[in-house]
Design a protein around this motif. Sequence first.
Motif, PDB file in Angstrom:
ATOM      1  N   ARG A 169      99.887  95.760  23.416  1.00  0.00           N
ATOM      2  CA  ARG A 169     100.295  94.353  23.558  1.00  0.00           C
ATOM      3  C   ARG A 169      99.819  93.712  24.856  1.00  0.00           C
ATOM      4  O   ARG A 169      99.380  92.564  24.857  1.00  0.00           O
ATOM      5  CB  ARG A 169     101.814  94.235  23.461  1.00  0.00           C
ATOM      6  N   SER A 170      99.897  94.425  25.960  1.00  0.00           N
ATOM      7  CA  SER A 170      99.485  93.829  27.237  1.00  0.00           C
ATOM      8  C   SER A 170      97.990  93.529  27.261  1.00  0.00           C
ATOM      9  O   SER A 170      97.566  92.518  27.814  1.00  0.00           O
ATOM     10  CB  SER A 170      99.882  94.729  28.411  1.00  0.00           C
ATOM     11  N   THR A 171      97.193  94.389  26.665  1.00  0.00           N
ATOM     12  CA  THR A 171      95.749  94.157  26.595  1.00  0.00           C
ATOM     13  C   THR A 171      95.460  92.957  25.707  1.00  0.00           C
ATOM     14  O   THR A 171      94.658  92.089  26.056  1.00  0.00           O
ATOM     15  CB  THR A 171      95.019  95.409  26.051  1.00  0.00           C
ATOM     16  N   ARG A 229      96.047  89.701  27.325  1.00  0.00           N
ATOM     17  CA  ARG A 229      95.043  89.317  28.325  1.00  0.00           C
ATOM     18  C   ARG A 229      93.695  88.957  27.696  1.00  0.00           C
ATOM     19  O   ARG A 229      92.787  88.499  28.394  1.00  0.00           O
ATOM     20  CB  ARG A 229      94.850  90.437  29.334  1.00  0.00           C
TER      21      ARG A 229
END
Length: 91
Positions: free
Chosen positions: A12-14, A17
């Motif tokens: 999710r964090s990738t 971004r």
Amino acid sequence: MSLRKQWRPLERSTVGRAPDAYGLYELGDSDGTSLGFGIGVLRDELKEALAYGEPAGFEPTSTEGAGEPTQVRWERATSKAHAERLLDEHC
């Protein structure tokens, strides 16, 4: 030919971004083996890859022994046509 970028974890964090722009992306398994390429709006495509494992427009390089996508790398494009040219260069 693989993209000359470092792999990033497909999480999710990738995805959060990733640019909200067209581009070429490459999915890889946990061993760093390329599973194939796709084009589209990067954030949308990667959300789909994270949720379903493979976006609709994804072109696998091989179906033999293909693992689950756990890594991603991408190249941003200036337009859909540019993303299509990048795909032609790498496939």
